[in-house]
Design a protein around this motif. Structure first.
Motif, mmCIF file in Angstrom:
data_model
loop_
_atom_site.group_PDB
_atom_site.id
_atom_site.type_symbol
_atom_site.label_atom_id
_atom_site.label_comp_id
_atom_site.label_asym_id
_atom_site.label_seq_id
_atom_site.Cartn_x
_atom_site.Cartn_y
_atom_site.Cartn_z
ATOM 1 N N TYR A 31 0.811 -1.213 0.000
ATOM 2 C CA TYR A 31 0.000 0.000 0.000
ATOM 3 C C TYR A 31 0.845 1.265 0.000
ATOM 4 C CZ TYR A 31 -3.592 -3.398 1.016
ATOM 5 O OH TYR A 31 -4.429 -4.477 0.948
ATOM 6 N N GLY A 32 2.124 1.145 -0.345
ATOM 7 C CA GLY A 32 2.996 2.315 -0.459
ATOM 8 C C GLY A 32 3.729 2.649 0.828
ATOM 9 N N TRP A 33 4.638 3.596 0.711
ATOM 10 C CA TRP A 33 5.488 3.961 1.847
ATOM 11 C C TRP A 33 4.739 4.722 2.938
ATOM 12 C CZ3 TRP A 33 9.373 1.100 2.316
ATOM 13 C CH2 TRP A 33 10.111 0.672 1.228
ATOM 14 N N LYS A 34 3.604 5.324 2.611
ATOM 15 C CA LYS A 34 2.841 6.060 3.621
ATOM 16 C C LYS A 34 2.337 5.138 4.731
ATOM 17 C CE LYS A 34 1.461 9.964 0.797
ATOM 18 N NZ LYS A 34 2.376 10.906 1.348
ATOM 19 N N THR A 35 2.289 3.842 4.456
ATOM 20 C CA THR A 35 1.838 2.874 5.465
ATOM 21 C C THR A 35 3.010 2.347 6.293
ATOM 22 O OG1 THR A 35 2.032 1.015 3.937
ATOM 23 C CG2 THR A 35 -0.096 2.155 4.020
ATOM 24 N N THR A 36 4.194 2.910 6.081
ATOM 25 C CA THR A 36 5.389 2.430 6.762
ATOM 26 C C THR A 36 6.114 3.600 7.432
ATOM 27 O OG1 THR A 36 5.564 0.867 4.933
ATOM 28 C CG2 THR A 36 7.415 0.952 6.441
ATOM 29 N N PRO A 37 5.535 4.146 8.519
ATOM 30 C CA PRO A 37 6.176 5.295 9.163
ATOM 31 C C PRO A 37 7.466 4.914 9.886
ATOM 32 C CG PRO A 37 4.299 4.571 10.449
ATOM 33 C CD PRO A 37 4.307 3.747 9.189
ATOM 34 N N VAL A 38 8.379 5.861 9.912
ATOM 35 C CA VAL A 38 9.632 5.701 10.650
ATOM 36 C C VAL A 38 9.575 6.679 11.815
ATOM 37 C CG1 VAL A 38 12.141 5.816 10.537
ATOM 38 C CG2 VAL A 38 10.837 5.113 8.529
ATOM 39 N N THR A 39 9.758 6.163 13.028
ATOM 40 C CA THR A 39 9.599 6.970 14.230
ATOM 41 C C THR A 39 10.851 6.905 15.087
ATOM 42 O OG1 THR A 39 7.245 6.410 14.228
ATOM 43 C CG2 THR A 39 8.127 7.330 16.257
ATOM 44 N N LEU A 40 11.218 8.056 15.650
ATOM 45 C CA LEU A 40 12.300 8.127 16.625
ATOM 46 C C LEU A 40 11.724 8.606 17.949
ATOM 47 C CD1 LEU A 40 15.123 9.969 14.629
ATOM 48 C CD2 LEU A 40 14.820 7.515 14.936
ATOM 49 N N LEU A 41 12.046 7.915 19.025
ATOM 50 C CA LEU A 41 11.744 8.375 20.374
ATOM 51 C C LEU A 41 13.075 8.825 20.956
ATOM 52 C CD1 LEU A 41 9.924 8.816 22.783
ATOM 53 C CD2 LEU A 41 10.257 6.424 23.401
ATOM 54 N N ILE A 42 13.191 10.128 21.201
ATOM 55 C CA ILE A 42 14.468 10.729 21.584
ATOM 56 C C ILE A 42 14.405 11.213 23.021
ATOM 57 C CG2 ILE A 42 16.071 12.616 21.085
ATOM 58 C CD1 ILE A 42 14.890 12.583 18.212
ATOM 59 N N ASN A 43 15.463 10.927 23.772
ATOM 60 C CA ASN A 43 15.646 11.497 25.105
ATOM 61 C C ASN A 43 16.818 12.466 24.996
ATOM 62 O OD1 ASN A 43 15.690 12.118 27.786
ATOM 63 N ND2 ASN A 43 16.228 10.069 28.492
ATOM 64 N N ASN A 44 16.527 13.769 25.123
ATOM 65 C CA ASN A 44 17.501 14.810 24.845
ATOM 66 C C ASN A 44 17.672 15.717 26.057
ATOM 67 O OD1 ASN A 44 18.010 17.762 23.740
ATOM 68 N ND2 ASN A 44 18.769 16.361 22.172
ATOM 69 N N LYS A 45 18.911 16.095 26.346
ATOM 70 C CA LYS A 45 19.217 16.951 27.498
ATOM 71 C C LYS A 45 18.494 18.291 27.418
ATOM 72 C CE LYS A 45 23.175 19.230 29.686
ATOM 73 N NZ LYS A 45 24.630 19.435 29.607
ATOM 74 N N GLU A 46 18.436 18.888 26.239
ATOM 75 C CA GLU A 46 17.878 20.223 26.066
ATOM 76 C C GLU A 46 16.352 20.219 25.897
ATOM 77 O OE1 GLU A 46 18.456 23.992 23.015
ATOM 78 O OE2 GLU A 46 19.761 22.248 22.847
ATOM 79 N N PHE A 47 15.813 19.246 25.136
ATOM 80 C CA PHE A 47 14.394 19.247 24.787
ATOM 81 C C PHE A 47 13.560 18.228 25.561
ATOM 82 C CE2 PHE A 47 16.581 20.787 20.950
ATOM 83 C CZ PHE A 47 15.936 22.010 20.800
ATOM 84 N N GLY A 48 14.198 17.385 26.343
ATOM 85 C CA GLY A 48 13.454 16.340 27.039
ATOM 86 C C GLY A 48 13.117 15.205 26.082
ATOM 87 N N LYS A 49 11.944 14.596 26.274
ATOM 88 C CA LYS A 49 11.528 13.482 25.420
ATOM 89 C C LYS A 49 10.759 14.027 24.221
ATOM 90 C CE LYS A 49 11.641 9.917 28.829
ATOM 91 N NZ LYS A 49 11.023 8.754 29.411
ATOM 92 N N LEU A 50 11.154 13.560 23.038
ATOM 93 C CA LEU A 50 10.549 13.980 21.781
ATOM 94 C C LEU A 50 10.233 12.769 20.920
ATOM 95 C CD1 LEU A 50 13.014 16.811 20.695
ATOM 96 C CD2 LEU A 50 10.674 17.132 21.478
ATOM 97 N N ILE A 51 9.283 12.952 20.019
ATOM 98 C CA ILE A 51 9.010 11.967 18.982
ATOM 99 C C ILE A 51 9.190 12.669 17.644
ATOM 100 C CG2 ILE A 51 7.248 10.569 17.860
ATOM 101 C CD1 ILE A 51 6.011 10.100 20.583
ATOM 102 N N LEU A 52 9.972 12.060 16.758
ATOM 103 C CA LEU A 52 10.113 12.529 15.389
ATOM 104 C C LEU A 52 9.575 11.427 14.491
ATOM 105 C CD1 LEU A 52 12.129 14.419 16.880
ATOM 106 C CD2 LEU A 52 13.576 14.274 14.868
#
Length: 134
Positions: free
Chosen positions: A94-115
């Protein structure tokens, strides 16, 4: 006395709401200038090259996840940059839109983020990165 309390309480509620909203708001321009994140599919080698860079070098940990594959992919990193080649046998049905790539980041400056971004074939413009909080 009661009139003062009736006036003060809504003012306090408004001020607290504004503070909470401003603390949770994400500055996307600042994040975009700090983080570089892409996922590119190379059809000739059947590999998705995922790259991450934190220009501030303040990342403690990153968890990479690729959903929508026959075998979901997850890996943890303990540094501010990585490049990961993930073998993929073919383009998803069904294409690449059905295959998300996610990062869960723990960062000193920004705290916890999701990209989050989408995989794009080599030679096409990079997909937009979505920033959020867990």
């Amino acid at each position: 006395m009661n009139k003062k309390i009736i006036i003060i309480i809504p003012i306090i509620i408004i001020l607290v709401s504004l503070y909470v909203f401003s603390v949770n708001q994400i500055d996307e321009k600042r994040l975009a200038s700090t983080f570089e994140f892409s996922a590119i599919y190379f059809e000739d080698s059947h590999v998705v090259k995922i790259s991450y860079l934190d220009r501030s070098n303040h990342t403690y940990t990153v968890i990479l996840e690729i959903e929508g594959l026959s075998q979901p992919f997850q890996k943890k990193y303990d540094n501010s940059s990585f490049v990961e080649d993930v073998p993929i046998s073919s383009t998803p049905q069904y294409g690449w839109k059905t295959t998300p790539v996610t990062l869960l980041i723990n960062n000193k400056e920004f705290g916890k983020l999701i990209l989050k971004t989408e995989i794009v074939p080599y030679g096409q413009p990079s997909s937009k990165v979505i920033y959020g909080r867990p």
